[in-house]
Design an enzyme around this catalytic site. Structure first.
Site, PDB file in Angstrom:
ATOM      1  N   ASP A  10      20.564  26.515  77.171  1.00 58.12           N
ATOM      2  CA  ASP A  10      20.077  27.228  78.346  1.00 58.12           C
ATOM      3  C   ASP A  10      19.337  28.468  77.839  1.00 58.12           C
ATOM      4  O   ASP A  10      19.942  29.340  77.203  1.00 58.12           O
ATOM      5  CB  ASP A  10      21.294  27.620  79.199  1.00 58.12           C
ATOM      6  CG  ASP A  10      20.915  28.404  80.447  1.00 58.12           C
ATOM      7  OD1 ASP A  10      19.767  28.882  80.553  1.00 58.12           O
ATOM      8  OD2 ASP A  10      21.794  28.544  81.313  1.00 58.12           O
ATOM      9  N   ILE A  11      18.056  28.539  78.121  1.00 58.28           N
ATOM     10  CA  ILE A  11      17.233  29.616  77.547  1.00 58.28           C
ATOM     11  C   ILE A  11      17.666  30.992  78.068  1.00 58.28           C
ATOM     12  O   ILE A  11      17.458  31.997  77.381  1.00 58.28           O
ATOM     13  CB  ILE A  11      15.730  29.345  77.811  1.00 58.28           C
ATOM     14  CG1 ILE A  11      14.868  30.109  76.794  1.00 58.28           C
ATOM     15  CG2 ILE A  11      15.332  29.658  79.244  1.00 58.28           C
ATOM     16  CD1 ILE A  11      13.438  29.638  76.731  1.00 58.28           C
ATOM     17  N   ASN A  24       4.907  30.169  87.551  1.00 61.14           N
ATOM     18  CA  ASN A  24       3.727  29.726  88.303  1.00 61.14           C
ATOM     19  C   ASN A  24       2.784  30.916  88.426  1.00 61.14           C
ATOM     20  O   ASN A  24       3.139  32.032  88.034  1.00 61.14           O
ATOM     21  CB  ASN A  24       4.116  29.145  89.665  1.00 61.14           C
ATOM     22  CG  ASN A  24       4.902  30.140  90.498  1.00 61.14           C
ATOM     23  OD1 ASN A  24       4.451  31.276  90.714  1.00 61.14           O
ATOM     24  ND2 ASN A  24       6.082  29.742  90.937  1.00 61.14           N
ATOM     25  N   ASP A  34      12.211  28.853  85.737  1.00 62.19           N
ATOM     26  CA  ASP A  34      11.749  30.108  86.352  1.00 62.19           C
ATOM     27  C   ASP A  34      12.857  30.687  87.245  1.00 62.19           C
ATOM     28  O   ASP A  34      13.227  31.872  87.121  1.00 62.19           O
ATOM     29  CB  ASP A  34      10.492  29.784  87.171  1.00 62.19           C
ATOM     30  CG  ASP A  34       9.719  31.008  87.617  1.00 62.19           C
ATOM     31  OD1 ASP A  34      10.107  32.126  87.265  1.00 62.19           O
ATOM     32  OD2 ASP A  34       8.702  30.824  88.321  1.00 62.19           O
ATOM     33  N   SER A 117       5.654  22.999  81.362  1.00 57.62           N
ATOM     34  CA  SER A 117       4.921  22.002  82.178  1.00 57.62           C
ATOM     35  C   SER A 117       5.548  20.617  82.266  1.00 57.62           C
ATOM     36  O   SER A 117       5.027  19.772  82.995  1.00 57.62           O
ATOM     37  CB  SER A 117       3.460  21.832  81.706  1.00 57.62           C
ATOM     38  OG  SER A 117       2.662  22.904  82.119  1.00 57.62           O
TER      39      SER A 117
HETATM   40  P1  ADP Z   1       7.224  23.397  84.888  1.00 56.78           P
HETATM   41  O1  ADP Z   1       6.938  23.778  86.314  1.00 56.78           O
HETATM   42  O2  ADP Z   1       6.412  24.191  83.892  1.00 56.78           O
HETATM   43  O3  ADP Z   1       7.161  21.927  84.660  1.00 56.78           O
HETATM   44  P2  ADP Z   1      10.197  23.374  85.030  1.00 56.78           P
HETATM   45  O4  ADP Z   1      11.084  24.557  85.119  1.00 56.78           O
HETATM   46  O5  ADP Z   1      10.143  22.440  86.180  1.00 56.78           O
HETATM   47  O6  ADP Z   1       8.730  23.947  84.638  1.00 56.78           O
HETATM   48  O7  ADP Z   1      10.615  22.526  83.744  1.00 56.78           O
HETATM   49  C1  ADP Z   1      10.292  22.892  82.426  1.00 56.78           C
HETATM   50  C2  ADP Z   1      11.424  22.497  81.498  1.00 56.78           C
HETATM   51  O8  ADP Z   1      12.446  23.490  81.564  1.00 56.78           O
HETATM   52  C3  ADP Z   1      12.126  21.164  81.826  1.00 56.78           C
HETATM   53  O9  ADP Z   1      12.324  20.453  80.603  1.00 56.78           O
HETATM   54  C4  ADP Z   1      13.456  21.612  82.411  1.00 56.78           C
HETATM   55  O10 ADP Z   1      14.478  20.656  82.172  1.00 56.78           O
HETATM   56  C5  ADP Z   1      13.702  22.853  81.589  1.00 56.78           C
HETATM   57  N1  ADP Z   1      14.706  23.815  82.074  1.00 56.78           N
HETATM   58  C6  ADP Z   1      15.209  24.026  83.317  1.00 56.78           C
HETATM   59  N2  ADP Z   1      16.127  25.006  83.314  1.00 56.78           N
HETATM   60  C7  ADP Z   1      16.227  25.444  82.022  1.00 56.78           C
HETATM   61  C8  ADP Z   1      17.015  26.422  81.331  1.00 56.78           C
HETATM   62  N3  ADP Z   1      17.891  27.195  81.992  1.00 56.78           N
HETATM   63  N4  ADP Z   1      16.849  26.571  79.983  1.00 56.78           N
HETATM   64  C9  ADP Z   1      15.958  25.823  79.310  1.00 56.78           C
HETATM   65  N5  ADP Z   1      15.184  24.890  79.890  1.00 56.78           N
HETATM   66  C10 ADP Z   1      15.323  24.687  81.229  1.00 56.78           C
END
Ligand code: ADP
Length: 172
Positions: A10-11, A24, A34, A117
Site C-alpha cells: 500500500d503506497i 486526475n 488517489d 493509468s
Molecule cells: P488510474 O486512474 O491512473 O488508472 P487507479 O487508482 O484506478 O489509477 O489505479 C492505479 C493503480 O493503483 C492500480 O493498479 C490500483 O490497483 C493501484 N492502487 C489502488 N490503491 C492503491 C494503494 N493504496 N497503493 C498502491 N497502489 C494502489
C-alpha cells in the site's frame, strides 16, 4: 544491482521521500490510489491541492505529505486509454519523467510509484509496465543522486507484470 525495485503493498504506508499519486487533472481527489492517498494524508492535502489549479495529463505537481509517512506527494494525471493511438504511451512516459524531475529538484533520494493509468484509466498493464521501467531506468542512469525508485503494486498480478518488465529491461 538495480536501483529499481518492485514490491507489493500500500503506497500510503511507505516512509520514503516522495510517493507518486495517480491523480486526475483536477488534483482534487478521486477513487483508487488517489482516494487512498487523500484519506491517509488528511484534509490539509486537499487544501494545498486547491492552490495548484489542476495539472495537465503527463505533467506533475508536488505537495507536502502531511499525515503520510512520505515527505512529499507528487501528483500526476496519467492518460486515459483510448485505444493507444492518442499519444497514450508518450503521455505515460512523460508522467514518470515529470515526477522524477520534480523529485530530483526537491532533493528526494527515494521515490515510490503506483502503477499509473492501469486502474480506472484502463491502460493495458502489459504495455504500461515496460514504458514505466524504461523511463525510470533512463532517468536513473542520468541522475545518480536518486538512490532508489520502487513500483509499489497493490496486487500480485500487477507486481508480476512489473517484475517481468524489469527482468527484460535488465537484460539489455
Ligand atoms: P488510474 O486512474 O491512473 O488508472 P487507479 O487508482 O484506478 O489509477 O489505479 C492505479 C493503480 O493503483 C492500480 O493498479 C490500483 O490497483 C493501484 N492502487 C489502488 N490503491 C492503491 C494503494 N493504496 N497503493 C498502491 N497502489 C494502489
Amino acid at each position: 544491482m538495480s536501483r529499481i525495485e518492485i514490491i507489493q503493498g500500500d503506497i500510503t504506508r511507505q516512509a520514503v521521500d516522495a510517493i507518486v499519486n495517480a491523480a486526475n487533472c483536477s488534483l482534487l481527489g478521486g477513487g483508487g490510489v488517489d482516494g487512498a492517498i487523500h484519506r491517509a494524508a488528511g484534509p490539509e492535502l486537499l487544501a494545498e491541492c486547491r492552490t495548484l489549479h489542476g495539472c495537465e495529463t503527463g505533467k506533475a505537481k508536488i505537495t507536502k505529505g502531511y499525515r503520510l509517512p512520505a515527505r512529499y506527494v507528487i501528483h500526476t494525471p496519467g492518460p486515459i486509454w483510448r485505444g493507444g493511438t492518442h499519444g497514450e504511451p508518450e503521455l505515460l512516459a512523460s508522467c514518470y519523467r515529470s515526477c522524477l524531475e520534480l523529485a530530483a529538484e526537491n532533493g528526494c533520494k527515494t521515490v515510490d510509484f503506483p502503477s499509473i493509468s492501469t486502474g480506472v484509466y484502463a491502460f493495458p498493464l502489459n504495455r504500461a509496465a515496460p514504458i514505466a521501467i524504461r523511463t525510470i531506468g533512463a532517468f536513473l542512469e542520468a541522475h545518480p543522486e536518486i538512490e532508489r525508485v520502487r513500483m509499489v503494486c497493490f496486487d500480485y498480478r500487477t507486481k508480476a507484470v512489473y517484475e517481468a518488465a524489469l527482468g527484460e529491461w535488465m537484460k539489455k
